[in-house]
Design an enzyme around this catalytic site. Structure first.
Site, mmCIF file in Angstrom:
data_model
loop_
_atom_site.group_PDB
_atom_site.id
_atom_site.type_symbol
_atom_site.label_atom_id
_atom_site.label_comp_id
_atom_site.label_asym_id
_atom_site.label_seq_id
_atom_site.Cartn_x
_atom_site.Cartn_y
_atom_site.Cartn_z
ATOM 1 N N ASP A 78 103.664 -7.691 19.585
ATOM 2 C CA ASP A 78 105.002 -8.094 19.143
ATOM 3 C C ASP A 78 105.094 -7.947 17.630
ATOM 4 O O ASP A 78 104.078 -7.872 16.930
ATOM 5 C CB ASP A 78 105.345 -9.526 19.583
ATOM 6 C CG ASP A 78 104.363 -10.583 19.094
ATOM 7 O OD1 ASP A 78 103.148 -10.293 19.048
ATOM 8 O OD2 ASP A 78 104.792 -11.694 18.742
ATOM 9 N N ASP A 109 101.240 -4.859 10.617
ATOM 10 C CA ASP A 109 101.177 -6.085 11.423
ATOM 11 C C ASP A 109 101.890 -5.865 12.747
ATOM 12 O O ASP A 109 103.029 -6.232 12.874
ATOM 13 C CB ASP A 109 101.809 -7.238 10.628
ATOM 14 C CG ASP A 109 101.729 -8.569 11.346
ATOM 15 O OD1 ASP A 109 100.964 -8.683 12.310
ATOM 16 O OD2 ASP A 109 102.455 -9.501 10.942
ATOM 17 N N GLU A 143 102.548 -13.421 19.655
ATOM 18 C CA GLU A 143 101.736 -13.941 18.548
ATOM 19 C C GLU A 143 102.578 -14.369 17.368
ATOM 20 O O GLU A 143 102.286 -15.354 16.707
ATOM 21 C CB GLU A 143 100.709 -12.898 18.101
ATOM 22 C CG GLU A 143 99.649 -13.414 17.139
ATOM 23 C CD GLU A 143 100.038 -13.423 15.662
ATOM 24 O OE1 GLU A 143 99.303 -14.012 14.864
ATOM 25 O OE2 GLU A 143 101.094 -12.834 15.299
ATOM 26 N N GLU A 144 103.631 -13.598 17.076
ATOM 27 C CA GLU A 144 104.429 -13.911 15.889
ATOM 28 C C GLU A 144 105.131 -15.263 16.024
ATOM 29 O O GLU A 144 105.454 -15.897 15.028
ATOM 30 C CB GLU A 144 105.463 -12.800 15.623
ATOM 31 C CG GLU A 144 104.845 -11.453 15.244
ATOM 32 C CD GLU A 144 104.154 -11.480 13.880
ATOM 33 O OE1 GLU A 144 104.167 -12.518 13.194
ATOM 34 O OE2 GLU A 144 103.582 -10.438 13.509
ATOM 35 N N GLU A 169 93.975 -7.508 13.400
ATOM 36 C CA GLU A 169 95.040 -7.677 12.389
ATOM 37 C C GLU A 169 94.584 -6.999 11.092
ATOM 38 O O GLU A 169 93.398 -6.785 10.878
ATOM 39 C CB GLU A 169 95.267 -9.173 12.115
ATOM 40 C CG GLU A 169 95.857 -9.933 13.301
ATOM 41 C CD GLU A 169 97.339 -10.235 13.153
ATOM 42 O OE1 GLU A 169 98.015 -9.574 12.344
ATOM 43 O OE2 GLU A 169 97.812 -11.120 13.889
ATOM 44 N N HIS A 369 105.406 -8.415 7.536
ATOM 45 C CA HIS A 369 106.715 -9.068 7.466
ATOM 46 C C HIS A 369 107.526 -8.634 6.247
ATOM 47 O O HIS A 369 108.520 -9.278 5.908
ATOM 48 C CB HIS A 369 106.600 -10.610 7.486
ATOM 49 C CG HIS A 369 105.837 -11.138 8.664
ATOM 50 N ND1 HIS A 369 105.781 -12.479 8.968
ATOM 51 C CD2 HIS A 369 105.102 -10.521 9.613
ATOM 52 C CE1 HIS A 369 105.035 -12.651 10.050
ATOM 53 N NE2 HIS A 369 104.606 -11.472 10.460
#
Ligand SMILES: [Zn+2]
Length: 397
Positions: A78, A109, A143-144, A169, A369
């Site tokens: 995700d 990410d 996960e986010e 990651e 992000h």
């Protein structure tokens, strides 16, 4: 960089990069990962994984080998949303490559970690997997929104307990050995509403919160530094109040706290520390740790507390030593060892379930992000080579 691992990874570079571009081009916000999971499943089947399973939560697990020692490479599939599109120089889902850099939401990410670990399976298929090892590549969901939830499910419900978990990651190709934890807390004050024309008849919940806000700000400054992960932090991320009308005294006020936890800080110590604040006692405020229960894209709900424990593995423990040796084998140079600033699925594998866990991934944490997210194509190749080398080191350890 001339090891056979690296050479083998260069051989599959075209397919690896095309797969990476495909999965970047499929937007996959948390709880909307169905299409990207299907694409990843298809690639695992094409590579020739021995078994590919999508579990009831929607995580896809690809297996190669059937030895007693299990190593799992985990990447969440995700992504977070794009944010302000004007801040991007190109379409966030373009997956354009220019001068060796691949652009797009999820580039760092962390669809790069997913692509490289899926293709580590292709290297193992070519080179052969050690008899005593079972390899898993997992592309996990949500996960986010709720780090570690997918692995709570895989461990508790799927019964998979790897001897080593590698979180893919972004680490800028360094070996990482932990990160701070976090939790989400609400503090609530209650008052008594009355007509706003005569506030002295009531008891304003917002005024009671004012002292608490000041105390939280002070508390953040007083939290002690702890090596090597740094200090814990606390900040107020939201405030809201309730009243019968905008012409009335507020009868309720709530603040939302984002608490980052370092070594020796837990759910209990953090709640106790808030309850001990003089302003919280004086206001008779309530302190609550929040729950997460948003369904996955398959509709499965797996409620959990929003407490994500800190974890750390020591520099001289076997998994870190195996990773350092694998790096040397793959690249003929010394690895750098560090830790993440952000949080990962390691909160469940290491923090809750105490499974040996390390991190290594393509891309950079600083692009996570952020607009114009990107990764070096070279990183994808290197991570794939490293993962294959690590499987061989793990087989010996
Ligand atoms: Zn991530």
């Amino acid at each position: 960089m001339s090891s056979s691992y690296y050479a083998d990874a260069m051989d599959i570079k075209t397919d690896l990069v095309k797969f990476m571009q495909d999965i970047i081009r499929i937007p996959s916000l948390s709880s909307e990962e169905g299409a990207v999971v299907e694409r990843i499943r298809e690639e695992m089947l094409k590579i020739g994984y021995d078994e590919v399973t999508v579990d009831p939560m929607g995580n896809v697990l690809g297996r190669i080998g059937s030895g007693p020692r299990i190593i799992a490479f985990d990447g969440h599939c995700d992504i977070v949303d794009v944010g302000d599109p004007d801040l991007w120089d190109r379409d966030p889902y373009s997956a354009d490559i220019e001068d060796g850099i691949l652009y797009g939401r999820g580039a760092s990410d962390m669809k790069g970690g997913v692509a490289s670990s899926v293709y580590a399976g292709a290297l193992l298929k070519k080179r052969g997997i050690p008899d005593n090892v079972t390899f898993y590549a997992t592309a996990t969901v949500q996960e986010e929104d709720c780090d570690g939830l997918c692995w709570q499910y895989i461990i508790n419900e799927g019964g998979l307990r790897p001897n080593l978990v590698v979180i893919t990651e972004p680490t800028s190709l360094r070996i990482y050995r932990g990160h701070r934890g976090r939790m989400e807390i609400e503090v609530h004050t209650s008052g008594i509403s009355c007509h706003g024309s005569a506030p002295e008849r009531g008891d304003n919940a917002v005024y009671k919160m004012a002292g608490i806000i000041a105390d939280i700000e002070k508390l953040n400054e007083q939290l002690p530094p702890r090596d090597p992960l740094g200090k814990g932090t606390v900040t107020i991320s939201e405030i809201r109040s309730s009243s019968p009308s905008l012409c009335a005294v507020a009868d309720g006020c709530t603040i939302h706290l984002d608490r980052r936890l370092t070594i020796d800080e837990t759910e209990d110590t953090s709640v106790a520390e808030i309850l001990a604040l003089p302003s919280v006692k004086a206001a008779n405020a309530t302190v609550t740790v929040l729950d997460y229960e948003v369904p996955s894209y398959t509709g499965l709900s797996y409620p959990t507390r929003k407490y994500y424990p800190t974890w750390e593995i020591k520099e001289d423990e076997p998994p870190v030593l195996a990773a350092v040796a694998a790096y040397k084998r793959a690249f003929d140079k010394e690895a750098e060892v560090g830790h993440w600033t952000f949080s990962t699925n390691g909160v469940a594998t290491a923090g809750m379930h105490h499974l040996p866990t390390i991190g290594f991934g393509p891309g950079h944490e600083r692009f996570a992000h952020a607009p114009n997210e990107q990764t070096e194509v070279e990183h994808l190749v290197c991570a794939t080579a490293f993962y294959a080398a690590l499987v061989d080191e793990f087989a010996k350890s």
